[in-house]
Design a protein around this motif. Structure first.
Motif, PDB file in Angstrom:
ATOM      1  N   LYS A 271       0.860  -1.195   0.000  1.00 22.14           N
ATOM      2  CA  LYS A 271       0.000   0.000   0.000  1.00 22.14           C
ATOM      3  C   LYS A 271       0.892   1.240   0.000  1.00 22.14           C
ATOM      4  N   PRO A 272       0.716   2.153  -0.965  1.00 22.07           N
ATOM      5  CA  PRO A 272       1.521   3.374  -0.949  1.00 22.07           C
ATOM      6  C   PRO A 272       1.156   4.261   0.236  1.00 22.07           C
ATOM      7  N   GLY A 273       2.070   5.134   0.621  1.00 19.68           N
ATOM      8  CA  GLY A 273       1.786   6.069   1.711  1.00 19.68           C
ATOM      9  C   GLY A 273       3.069   6.458   2.426  1.00 19.68           C
ATOM     10  N   SER A 274       2.894   7.225   3.504  1.00 26.88           N
ATOM     11  CA  SER A 274       4.038   7.639   4.317  1.00 26.88           C
ATOM     12  C   SER A 274       3.617   7.652   5.773  1.00 26.88           C
ATOM     13  N   GLY A 275       4.601   7.600   6.644  1.00 32.86           N
ATOM     14  CA  GLY A 275       4.303   7.606   8.075  1.00 32.86           C
ATOM     15  C   GLY A 275       5.487   7.094   8.865  1.00 32.86           C
ATOM     16  N   TRP A 276       5.231   6.722  10.110  1.00 38.47           N
ATOM     17  CA  TRP A 276       6.291   6.252  11.009  1.00 38.47           C
ATOM     18  C   TRP A 276       6.085   4.767  11.272  1.00 38.47           C
ATOM     19  N   THR A 277       7.172   4.016  11.253  1.00 42.55           N
ATOM     20  CA  THR A 277       7.078   2.593  11.574  1.00 42.55           C
ATOM     21  C   THR A 277       7.982   2.252  12.748  1.00 42.55           C
ATOM     22  N   ASP A 278       7.452   1.434  13.656  1.00 36.92           N
ATOM     23  CA  ASP A 278       8.283   0.917  14.752  1.00 36.92           C
ATOM     24  C   ASP A 278       8.216  -0.610  14.749  1.00 36.92           C
ATOM     25  N   ILE A 279       8.026  -1.185  13.559  1.00 39.24           N
ATOM     26  CA  ILE A 279       7.915  -2.636  13.432  1.00 39.24           C
ATOM     27  C   ILE A 279       9.186  -3.309  13.958  1.00 39.24           C
ATOM     28  N   PHE A 280       9.007  -4.359  14.735  1.00 36.94           N
ATOM     29  CA  PHE A 280      10.121  -5.120  15.290  1.00 36.94           C
ATOM     30  C   PHE A 280       9.965  -6.551  14.775  1.00 36.94           C
ATOM     31  N   ILE A 281      10.907  -6.981  13.948  1.00 39.30           N
ATOM     32  CA  ILE A 281      10.815  -8.294  13.303  1.00 39.30           C
ATOM     33  C   ILE A 281      11.839  -9.234  13.938  1.00 39.30           C
ATOM     34  N   TYR A 282      11.346 -10.340  14.484  1.00 36.10           N
ATOM     35  CA  TYR A 282      12.230 -11.332  15.105  1.00 36.10           C
ATOM     36  C   TYR A 282      11.626 -12.715  14.835  1.00 36.10           C
ATOM     37  N   PRO A 283      12.364 -13.805  15.086  1.00 37.95           N
ATOM     38  CA  PRO A 283      11.857 -15.130  14.729  1.00 37.95           C
ATOM     39  C   PRO A 283      10.451 -15.399  15.260  1.00 37.95           C
ATOM     40  N   GLY A 284       9.647 -15.969  14.359  1.00 37.51           N
ATOM     41  CA  GLY A 284       8.224 -16.160  14.632  1.00 37.51           C
ATOM     42  C   GLY A 284       7.390 -15.248  13.756  1.00 37.51           C
ATOM     43  N   TYR A 285       8.034 -14.154  13.266  1.00 35.27           N
ATOM     44  CA  TYR A 285       7.345 -13.227  12.356  1.00 35.27           C
ATOM     45  C   TYR A 285       7.161 -13.896  11.001  1.00 35.27           C
ATOM     46  N   LYS A 286       5.970 -13.716  10.397  1.00 38.84           N
ATOM     47  CA  LYS A 286       5.694 -14.267   9.067  1.00 38.84           C
ATOM     48  C   LYS A 286       5.836 -13.150   8.031  1.00 38.84           C
ATOM     49  N   TYR A 287       6.851 -13.277   7.184  1.00 35.82           N
ATOM     50  CA  TYR A 287       7.092 -12.254   6.163  1.00 35.82           C
ATOM     51  C   TYR A 287       5.966 -12.236   5.140  1.00 35.82           C
ATOM     52  N   LYS A 288       5.572 -11.006   4.748  1.00 39.85           N
ATOM     53  CA  LYS A 288       4.456 -10.845   3.813  1.00 39.85           C
ATOM     54  C   LYS A 288       4.905 -10.315   2.455  1.00 39.85           C
ATOM     55  N   ALA A 289       5.998  -9.529   2.449  1.00 44.52           N
ATOM     56  CA  ALA A 289       6.320  -8.748   1.253  1.00 44.52           C
ATOM     57  C   ALA A 289       7.514  -9.262   0.465  1.00 44.52           C
ATOM     58  N   ILE A 290       8.537  -9.803   1.129  1.00 41.85           N
ATOM     59  CA  ILE A 290       9.797 -10.057   0.411  1.00 41.85           C
ATOM     60  C   ILE A 290      10.038 -11.548   0.179  1.00 41.85           C
ATOM     61  N   ASP A 291      10.811 -11.821  -0.877  1.00 42.87           N
ATOM     62  CA  ASP A 291      11.195 -13.197  -1.229  1.00 42.87           C
ATOM     63  C   ASP A 291      12.699 -13.404  -1.114  1.00 42.87           C
ATOM     64  N   GLY A 292      13.437 -12.313  -1.033  1.00 46.25           N
ATOM     65  CA  GLY A 292      14.891 -12.377  -0.923  1.00 46.25           C
ATOM     66  C   GLY A 292      15.403 -11.120  -0.259  1.00 46.25           C
ATOM     67  N   LEU A 293      16.615 -11.202   0.291  1.00 47.93           N
ATOM     68  CA  LEU A 293      17.157 -10.070   1.048  1.00 47.93           C
ATOM     69  C   LEU A 293      18.664  -9.977   0.854  1.00 47.93           C
ATOM     70  N   ILE A 294      19.125  -8.781   0.460  1.00 51.76           N
ATOM     71  CA  ILE A 294      20.551  -8.495   0.404  1.00 51.76           C
ATOM     72  C   ILE A 294      20.882  -7.685   1.655  1.00 51.76           C
ATOM     73  N   THR A 295      21.872  -8.129   2.408  1.00 54.61           N
ATOM     74  CA  THR A 295      22.168  -7.452   3.668  1.00 54.61           C
ATOM     75  C   THR A 295      23.651  -7.577   3.998  1.00 54.61           C
ATOM     76  N   ASN A 296      24.112  -6.803   4.956  1.00 56.75           N
ATOM     77  CA  ASN A 296      25.485  -6.922   5.447  1.00 56.75           C
ATOM     78  C   ASN A 296      25.506  -7.849   6.658  1.00 56.75           C
ATOM     79  N   PHE A 297      26.655  -8.010   7.262  1.00 56.67           N
ATOM     80  CA  PHE A 297      26.773  -8.820   8.482  1.00 56.67           C
ATOM     81  C   PHE A 297      26.630  -7.888   9.692  1.00 56.67           C
ATOM     82  N   HIS A 298      25.724  -8.242  10.594  1.00 54.35           N
ATOM     83  CA  HIS A 298      25.299  -7.334  11.656  1.00 54.35           C
ATOM     84  C   HIS A 298      25.895  -7.664  13.021  1.00 54.35           C
TER      85      HIS A 298
END
Length: 341
Positions: A271-298
């Motif tokens: 859904k397009p739009g703007s606003g503030w997000t405080d989403i906290f994603i940790y194991p148990g979360y079911k991803y809805k939007a992405i199929d792949g992820l490029i990331t660094n080592f954290h």
């Protein structure tokens, strides 16, 4: 879940202190999130892992030179400000060090007095609200006096501010770079487009809450910081069409991921739009939007390693980090990358 489940021991020499001269020549680990299988490659070969009908989603936020070093006007004591976000006109929320010098009503000078700040109030997390006064245009004054607010584990001074900026950075407002995107060059992005991969931009202004350690032993009790996002209509439409036609949505970085997961409905429709997000994603979360992820080592025990563990499985991720250390990958903001598919 327990915080220590996300701990690993990293030799200090593996923390990258500066980026490679050629951004796209960093290493990349390819992690299959279903099998845990690992491959090693060079970042510029990422094109080989993308399909012609995929969509790459990048965060086009631009880091502002948000670190200011100045003095308290009455005592001359040294002070460091890091600008977090503009509230209104010339009022900003900032982090300050040392905090004891920044009492309400105290004033500070930066440069040769070209920029002055008065402390108006304190924040819940120990920051300050300040009002700046200056001549001319604030962004120009900041560009002259400010430094890039690189993370505390980077000890080397940047030779060039653009080293901590993606090549597609556009909308000013971040206090930290979306570092997964630092590996891309304009030439590589062009090749990816030529392959038929759609490239879409969203905006999430990265706050320093990204680096705030998780202090709660039970991670579910951690309170996540808020960040401002923008998803334009054409970006949402492109992503939704790619999904509809069987393509994959590959998110570049945890910041793009936060944005997409914040605006996706239960069916993964963006859904397009703007606003503030405080989403906290940790194991148990079911991803809805992405199929792949490029990331660094954290960092160990960070919300970012928790986020990728939710996507690839904690055991797979912790094993991948073990393999990365054994193979002397470079870690953190200026380090090597990982593609999770």
């Amino acid at each position: 879940m327990n915080l220590h489940e996300f701990y690993y021991d990293l030799p200090e020499e593996l923390i990258a202190q500066e980026p490679l001269l050629n951004r796209d020549e960093s290493r990349i680990m390819i992690l299959n999130r279903r099998t845990g299988e690992i491959k090693h490659d060079i970042f510029k070969n990422i094109i080989n892992y993308l399909n012609h009908n995929d969509c790459l989603v990048l965060n086009d936020t631009k880091v502002i030179p948000a670190r200011l070093i100045g003095v308290r006007e009455d005592t001359g004591g040294k002070i460091e400000f890091v600008l977090l976000r503009r509230l209104k006109n010339n009022e900003w929320e900032i982090l300050v060090k040392p905090g004891r010098r920044a009492k309400i009503g105290s004033t500070f000078l930066f440069g040769n007095g070209e920029l002055k700040a008065e402390v108006l109030s304190t924040t819940e997390v120990g920051g300050r609200i300040v009002r700046f006064s200056y001549e001319g245009i604030f962004e120009e004054v900041l560009d002259k006096l400010g430094e890039m607010p690189v993370p505390p584990y980077i000890k080397k001074k940047l030779k060039d501010k653009n080293m901590y900026q993606t090549v597609y950075a556009k909308h000013e407002g971040s206090a930290a770079a979306p570092t997964a995107g630092l590996h891309f060059t304009n030439e590589l992005l062009e090749k990816i487009k030529e392959k038929g991969v759609k490239i879409v931009f969203v905006t999430l202004h990265v706050g320093l809450g990204t680096f705030r350690p998780v202090k709660e032993e039970i991670i579910e009790e951690h309170k996540m910081h808020s960040e401002f996002y923008v998803v334009k209509e054409d970006a949402a439409e492109t992503i939704n069409n790619v999904k509809k036609n069987g393509g994959r949505i590959i998110s570049v970085g945890t910041t793009s991921t936060r944005t997409l997961e914040s605006v996706a409905d239960e069916n993964g429709v963006i859904k397009p739009g703007s606003g503030w997000t405080d989403i906290f994603i940790y194991p148990g979360y079911k991803y809805k939007a992405i199929d792949g992820l490029i990331t660094n080592f954290h960092l160990p025990e960070s919300t970012l390693i928790m986020m990728i563990s939710a996507f690839a499985g904690r055991d797979n991720v912790m094993n991948a980090y073990k393999v990365a250390i054994e193979n002397k990958y470079r870690f953190y903001s200026f380090g090597d990358a990982m593609l999770i598919i």
